[in-house]
Design an enzyme around this catalytic site. Structure first.
Site, PDB file in Angstrom:
ATOM      1  N   ASN A  12      12.425  63.601-125.036  1.00 49.97           N
ATOM      2  CA  ASN A  12      12.002  64.960-125.158  1.00 49.97           C
ATOM      3  C   ASN A  12      12.838  65.789-126.392  1.00 49.97           C
ATOM      4  O   ASN A  12      14.140  66.238-125.938  1.00 49.97           O
ATOM      5  CB  ASN A  12      12.287  65.719-123.529  1.00 49.97           C
ATOM      6  CG  ASN A  12      12.140  67.110-123.576  1.00 49.97           C
ATOM      7  OD1 ASN A  12      11.575  67.699-124.304  1.00 49.97           O
ATOM      8  ND2 ASN A  12      12.378  67.728-122.580  1.00 49.97           N
ATOM      9  N   TRP A  13      12.227  65.901-127.270  1.00 51.16           N
ATOM     10  CA  TRP A  13      13.196  66.840-128.394  1.00 51.16           C
ATOM     11  C   TRP A  13      13.266  68.084-128.294  1.00 51.16           C
ATOM     12  O   TRP A  13      13.839  68.896-128.905  1.00 51.16           O
ATOM     13  CB  TRP A  13      12.293  66.587-129.674  1.00 51.16           C
ATOM     14  CG  TRP A  13      12.318  65.103-130.224  1.00 51.16           C
ATOM     15  CD1 TRP A  13      12.757  64.230-129.829  1.00 51.16           C
ATOM     16  CD2 TRP A  13      11.643  64.859-131.497  1.00 51.16           C
ATOM     17  NE1 TRP A  13      12.491  62.960-130.491  1.00 51.16           N
ATOM     18  CE2 TRP A  13      11.955  63.464-131.815  1.00 51.16           C
ATOM     19  CE3 TRP A  13      11.145  65.515-132.552  1.00 51.16           C
ATOM     20  CZ2 TRP A  13      11.588  62.758-132.859  1.00 51.16           C
ATOM     21  CZ3 TRP A  13      10.439  64.745-133.961  1.00 51.16           C
ATOM     22  CH2 TRP A  13      11.084  63.455-133.847  1.00 51.16           C
ATOM     23  N   LYS A  14      12.742  68.744-127.143  1.00 51.07           N
ATOM     24  CA  LYS A  14      12.713  70.249-126.731  1.00 51.07           C
ATOM     25  C   LYS A  14      12.410  70.874-128.029  1.00 51.07           C
ATOM     26  O   LYS A  14      11.543  70.594-128.884  1.00 51.07           O
ATOM     27  CB  LYS A  14      14.100  70.558-126.353  1.00 51.07           C
ATOM     28  CG  LYS A  14      14.476  69.414-124.939  1.00 51.07           C
ATOM     29  CD  LYS A  14      15.490  70.014-124.087  1.00 51.07           C
ATOM     30  CE  LYS A  14      15.805  69.082-122.852  1.00 51.07           C
ATOM     31  NZ  LYS A  14      16.715  69.419-122.250  1.00 51.07           N
ATOM     32  N   HIS A  48       8.674  70.268-116.382  1.00 54.85           N
ATOM     33  CA  HIS A  48      10.196  70.044-116.752  1.00 54.85           C
ATOM     34  C   HIS A  48      10.837  71.022-116.324  1.00 54.85           C
ATOM     35  O   HIS A  48      10.285  72.345-116.341  1.00 54.85           O
ATOM     36  CB  HIS A  48      10.215  70.004-118.147  1.00 54.85           C
ATOM     37  CG  HIS A  48      11.492  69.617-118.681  1.00 54.85           C
ATOM     38  ND1 HIS A  48      12.662  70.732-118.754  1.00 54.85           N
ATOM     39  CD2 HIS A  48      12.221  68.525-118.893  1.00 54.85           C
ATOM     40  CE1 HIS A  48      13.811  69.962-119.289  1.00 54.85           C
ATOM     41  NE2 HIS A  48      13.574  69.017-119.316  1.00 54.85           N
ATOM     42  N   GLY A  57      21.260  68.392-119.501  1.00 55.15           N
ATOM     43  CA  GLY A  57      22.381  69.137-120.505  1.00 55.15           C
ATOM     44  C   GLY A  57      23.748  69.101-120.061  1.00 55.15           C
ATOM     45  O   GLY A  57      24.675  69.513-120.597  1.00 55.15           O
ATOM     46  N   GLU A  69      14.524  64.148-112.506  1.00 54.93           N
ATOM     47  CA  GLU A  69      15.592  64.928-113.355  1.00 54.93           C
ATOM     48  C   GLU A  69      16.438  66.029-112.437  1.00 54.93           C
ATOM     49  O   GLU A  69      15.944  67.095-112.497  1.00 54.93           O
ATOM     50  CB  GLU A  69      15.222  65.574-114.574  1.00 54.93           C
ATOM     51  CG  GLU A  69      14.261  64.753-115.601  1.00 54.93           C
ATOM     52  CD  GLU A  69      14.507  65.479-116.865  1.00 54.93           C
ATOM     53  OE1 GLU A  69      14.942  65.036-117.987  1.00 54.93           O
ATOM     54  OE2 GLU A  69      13.774  66.669-117.326  1.00 54.93           O
TER      55      GLU A  69
HETATM   56  P1  PGA Z   1      19.533  65.935-121.610  1.00 61.21           P
HETATM   57  O1  PGA Z   1      18.153  66.412-121.306  1.00 61.21           O
HETATM   58  O2  PGA Z   1      19.222  64.356-121.845  1.00 61.21           O
HETATM   59  O3  PGA Z   1      19.969  66.589-122.736  1.00 61.21           O
HETATM   60  O4  PGA Z   1      20.495  66.201-120.480  1.00 61.21           O
HETATM   61  C1  PGA Z   1      17.103  65.833-120.446  1.00 61.21           C
HETATM   62  C2  PGA Z   1      16.012  66.638-120.519  1.00 61.21           C
HETATM   63  O5  PGA Z   1      15.981  67.664-119.891  1.00 61.21           O
HETATM   64  O6  PGA Z   1      14.774  65.834-120.354  1.00 61.21           O
END
Ligand code: PGA
Length: 246
Positions: A8-10, A94, A170, A164
């Protein structure tokens, strides 16, 4: 069974040239590691270009799409448009989208449309916080029930469930594998109540602070098929460390 790594590159990286570089590094890892399926969700603007470079074992998808196929939805993209750009999967629900107001009902509509249009849905669920009373189980159950309402049993195997916990996204540390194991059992039990034995065909992933140090134990003890990865998917060294650990 192959390990699934959903990247997930966001809202990263800042330019298409950097996106192509990151994608090329991911592709190289995918060529070297046939036991891993990489599913990359870049920002929507990069999807068409990167999807054209995909290969077996490396898919491109979108982080978000609207359930309507067209219309007055400023800033949104539709599942049809994502498909037209050759996206093969879709992240749904998400935590960062739920925080913007996406409801369980929206998530359900999106999931049903994705299934109908032949896109693989990756349904994200997870509680904001944990207390000793354990009401986080109720939260996850409510999210699952609502999101999967109306799903035909024979289509269940096409869905991935990414658990998650919001408090681990994060964060510096991931959830403990033992706790994930407990959650995996709970997710299965909830799905069995809703769908019967077909529930066992669903793949459960873990997400939240995944990296090369915590992924192996999560895989061996957490009862998961793979991971939804944020930060460790956009930093080439961290990605290499993660892949080397699997
Ligand atoms: P992270 O994010 O690996 O940076 O904790 C995971 C996500 O939000 O899918």
């Amino acid at each position: 069974m192959k390990v699934i790594v959903v990247a997930n590159w966001k809202m990263n990286p800042p330019s298409v040239s950097e996106a192509k570089r990151l994608f090329a590094a991911t592709k190289k890892l995918s060529l070297a590691r046939k036991n891993i399926v990489f599913m990359v969700a870049p920002p929507a603007l990069y999807v068409r270009e990167l999807a054209a470079l995909a290969r077996t074992g490396l898919q491109v998808g979108v982080q978000h799409a609207h359930y309507e196929s067209e219309g007055a939805h400023t800033g949104d993209i539709s599942i049809d448009q994502a498909k037209d750009a050759k996206a093969s999967f879709l992240l749904i629900g998400h935590a960062e989208r739920r925080a913007l107001g996406e409801t369980n009902a929206d998530i359900n509509r999106k999931l049903l449309v994705a299934l109908e249009k032949g896109m693989t849905p990756i349904l994200c669920v997870g509680e904001d916080k944990r207390t000793i009373a354990g009401e986080y189980f109720d939260t996850v159950k409510t999210q699952l029930r609502a999101a999967l309402s109306g799903v035909p049993t024979h289509k269940l195997s096409r869905i991935y469930i990414a658990y998650e916990p919001v408090w681990a996204i994060g964060a510096t540390t991931a959830m403990k594998p033992r706790d994930m194991h407990e959650m995996s059992i709970f997710i299965r039990k909830t799905l069995v109540e809703q769908f019967g034995e077909a529930a066992h065909t669903v793949s459960v992933l873990y997400g939240g602070a995944v990296d090369g140090t915590n992924a192996p134990s999560m895989l061996s003890e957490g009862d998961v098929r793979g991971f939804l990865v944020g930060r460790s998917s956009v930093d080439v060294q961290k990605l290499k460390d993660l892949v080397a650990s699997l």
